[in-house]
Design an enzyme around this catalytic site. Structure first.
Site: not given
Lengths: 579, 163
Positions: A306, A510, A373, A289, A286, A326, A365, A368
């Site tokens: 994240c 988190c 993908e 990036e 990141e 990102s 999560k 996710e």
């Protein structure tokens, strides 16, 4: 006369005990100051007050009716009684009425022994319900990977509504109907998957009863652990180690890394790895990036990726801003992709036989890891996500005495991580970790003080400007989707001059995730964050790019940041999903 | 049945109230009146949500809160039977049974010809002539079986004339 001026002292007596508090203090707060507990149920210290459940009623001398202590401000000269016969009887009746409309199947309830309603029934010595039972069995909604809703158990306190609206500004759920039909629902009673829900789980985190909980995946993990064909690996998110102890009676913020690793081994996991390793990797990818976007005129501000609740939010609410996010996968998904490629190769175990579990503070999560993908290894990269609470339940079920476990170390090759990785667990941590690396990469100088305390914290939007060899990089950090919305509106109006923005869906990051142990408040979350920063500051290695395992994985496997392999395994794309 | 409502019709209704959040109730009532189904289906609530910049769940809360609004299709004539205290004491429940028998539907249901929906309402302020039912803007009091039969007949005849 009301004294709401917070600078004015208000003198009153509660159960004949004199107390002085500032104007604007509620009766509940004033009472706690002199050690008097007034029961509350719909009230939560971090949420707007509804005062609908009435359990907190008290008598105020000279006033005919009971007052609700959670939303009534103290007044000069008040004489308040919290423990009279009338008050006790009223509270008992209120509880009996709530319970008459409740299934009371406590033994098989997910909140058994950890339920605020059960606690009150116990405190108020409820032995029988004098009213006709009216509880209906309603269908349980479990059609999404993250959140289960069992409205039979709902006591209509409205905390979840406040979390979804006032804290997150998502409005997936609201009150509907009235009188006995009054309920909490999505619009037109649709499944959460068809609503604006981001699966952040903040509704679960504040639910006092068993009406809202995570989709329980412990059965799938037990099955995998019992399957001799499978090599079961587990990763643990940074925020688990400072919260798991609460489930076993430890103080919030207790650092339990070593005990957690030991417990996971005893549960039967073949390898115990750390998501912190891929948090370090995220920083390398990141950070590069960001530099690429700045130097090559890419879309700015770049935003972190994240937090899966945040990703769900931007896909649903601001799809036009997806180019700003990102392309880095979250550390969980980077780990999943590497476990079934790099690790499979290195260990000589076929990816088909690797079962990858992650322990996350998060309900989003779970969604996710099911994204189509997220299969760059050729398999579903992460097979099952368990929340902190689910892990605690497995440890209980296995009869492991968590508090007495001797500390153990993570396994190689995904066991070594920096202090920069662990602070991913608190709001501001990803930004700080990125700065610790990007600064040195750009300036070529050694960073004297690695702590960027300006970005740390729980509330609001924090900003800073960092000088990177002459380039001023403007950054912003926030948590909660309501704050995210403010930043998104700025970008849409062209009023945002930031280069890099960190956003976490849950308040505090988190450590305050929707999968963390119940009964967390802002104060408890602050302790968890302190735990995270304590781990960081006690570590020798505090910068991601100095992690030798990271250098090694680029040499042995990934070649270079943003390289071909990285793009294949560590980066992703997003989908507009405007509801 | 009215013609099928289009998104353009809904937007026009909203515009006629200056797309004002404060006019939400009037907007919803107008949409319901124009809907031909005596309700506000999700599709139109979504248009209101977008045009007024109000969350869909807020609009759903309003629709389900008021007896006069409905989220589910209802008949042309809503027969609202008072369930408040005076009507309760004068055995309003008996007139519910009569309406149910005459219409061959249960409380909350709609007749197959879409002419009637039976539902409860809160006090309509006509306690002196309890038990009371309200159909549209008309209030019918001192209800008996004969009166109910006549009332239903009159609405059925009016519907035939309109056709």
């Amino acid at each position: 006369m009301h004294h709401v001026d917070p600078n004015v002292d208000v003198n009153l007596k509660i159960n004949n005990i004199p107390v002085t508090v500032k104007g604007g203090t509620t009766i509940v707060e004033a009472a706690s100051k002199v050690g008097i507990k007034i029961p509350t149920l719909c009230h939560h210290p971090d949420l707007p007050v509804r005062a609908t459940c009435r359990i907190c009623v008290v008598e105020v001398k000279g006033q005919k009716r009971f007052k609700t202590a959670c939303n009534t401000m103290v007044e000069e000269g008040n004489e308040i009684y919290t423990n009279t016969k009338a008050v006790r009887e009223a509270r008992k009746t209120i509880l009996e009425l709530i319970l008459a409309d409740h299934p009371m199947d406590c033994l098989k309830c997910i909140r058994n022994t950890n339920c605020e309603l059960q606690d009150l029934a116990n405190e108020y010595n409820i032995k029988e319900i004098p009213f006709t039972p009216t509880a209906e069995v309603l269908p349980i909604e479990a059609n999404n990977p993250s959140i289960v809703r069992d409205m039979s158990k709902c006591i209509k306190c409205g905390r979840c509504v406040e979390a979804c609206q006032a804290v997150q500004d998502v409005y997936a759920i609201n009150t509907a109907n009235r009188s006995h039909e009054f309920t909490i629902t999505t619009a037109y009673g649709k499944d959460l998957s068809e609503s604006t829900c981001t699966y952040c789980g903040q509704c679960i985190a504040v639910c006092p009863v068993g009406a809202l909980y995570e989709k329980d995946d412990t059965g799938r993990v037990w099955e995998a652990l019992d399957n001799k064909e499978l090599h079961v690996v587990v990763q643990t998110a940074p925020a688990i180690r400072v919260a798991l102890g609460e489930a076993f009676g430890m103080d919030p913020g207790s650092v339990t890394t070593g005990k957690m690793v030991a417990a996971l081994r005893r549960l039967g996991f073949d390898k115990v790895f750390d998501t912190n390793f891929t948090a370090d990797l995220t920083i390398i990818e990141e950070g590069n990036e960001l530099l690429q976007r700045i130097t090559e005129g890419g879309t700015l501000p770049m935003m972190t990726s994240c937090s899966p609740g945040w990703i769900n939010y931007i896909e649903k609410f601001y799809p036009e801003l997806l180019p700003n996010v990102s392309s880095c996968k979250s550390p969980q998904q980077m780990f999943g992709a590497l476990a079934k490629t790099f690790y499979a190769e290195k260990s000589g175990i076929s990816a088909a036989n690797i079962f990858s579990v992650s322990i996350m503070p998060c309900t989003a999560k779970k969604y996710e890891c099911t994204r189509p993908e997220m299969n760059s290894s050729g398999y579903q990269d992460v097979d099952v996500v368990l929340t902190t609470r689910e892990l605690a339940r497995m440890i209980e079920e296995a009869g492991i005495n968590f508090n007495n476990l001797a500390e153990e170390e993570y396994d190689a090759p995904f066991g070594l991580s920096s202090g920069a990785a662990v602070i991913f667990g608190a709001s501001g941590g990803v930004m700080e970790a990125a700065l610790r690396t990007v600064y040195e990469v750009v300036t070529g100088e050694v960073l004297q003080d690695v702590e960027f305390t300006a970005v740390r914290g729980y509330t609001g939007i924090r900003e800073a400007e960092v000088d990177l060899a002459g380039t001023k990089v403007r950054i912003a950090v926030t948590s909660s989707l309501k704050n995210a919305k403010t930043l998104m509106e700025q970008i849409k109006k062209g009023e945002s001059n930031y280069h890099f923005i960190e956003i976490m869906a849950c308040p505090g990051g988190c450590i305050g995730g929707g999968g963390q142990p119940f009964r967390a408040t802002a104060a408890i979350k602050a302790n968890r964050a302190a735990g995270v920063y304590e781990i960081d500051s006690s570590q020798e290695l505090r910068q991601s790019h100095k992690n030798p395992s990271i250098t090694e994985i680029y040499e042995q496997f990934l070649e270079k940041p943003l390289g071909h392999k990285s793009h294949e395994l560590l980066h992703t794309h997003y989908t507009p999903r405007k509801i | 049945m009215c013609k099928q409502l289009t998104e353009k019709d809904v937007c026009e209704i909203i515009a006629s109230h200056q797309a004002s959040k404060e006019k939400l109730l009037s907007i919803l009532l107008d949409i319901q009146d124009a809907s031909g189904q005596n309700c506000i289906v999700e599709e139109w609530a979504r248009v209101v949500s977008a045009e007024l910049d109000l969350p869909l769940t807020k609009i759903y809360d309003v629709i389900t809160f008021y007896e006069m609004l409905s989220e589910k299709p209802r008949g042309k004539n809503i027969i609202e039977i008072c369930k408040s205290t005076p009507c309760h004491f004068i055995k309003g429940v008996n007139i519910v049974n009569i309406f149910e028998e005459e219409l061959c539907i249960k409380m909350g249901e709609t007749t197959p010809d879409n002419l009637f929906t039976l539902q409860y309402t809160s006090c309509v302020g006509a306690c002196d002539i309890a038990p009371v039912a309200k159909i549209g803007d008309e209030v019918y009091g001192n209800l008996s079986k004969d009166k109910i039969v006549d009332i239903i007949k009159s609405y059925r005849e009016a519907a035939i004339c309109q056709k």
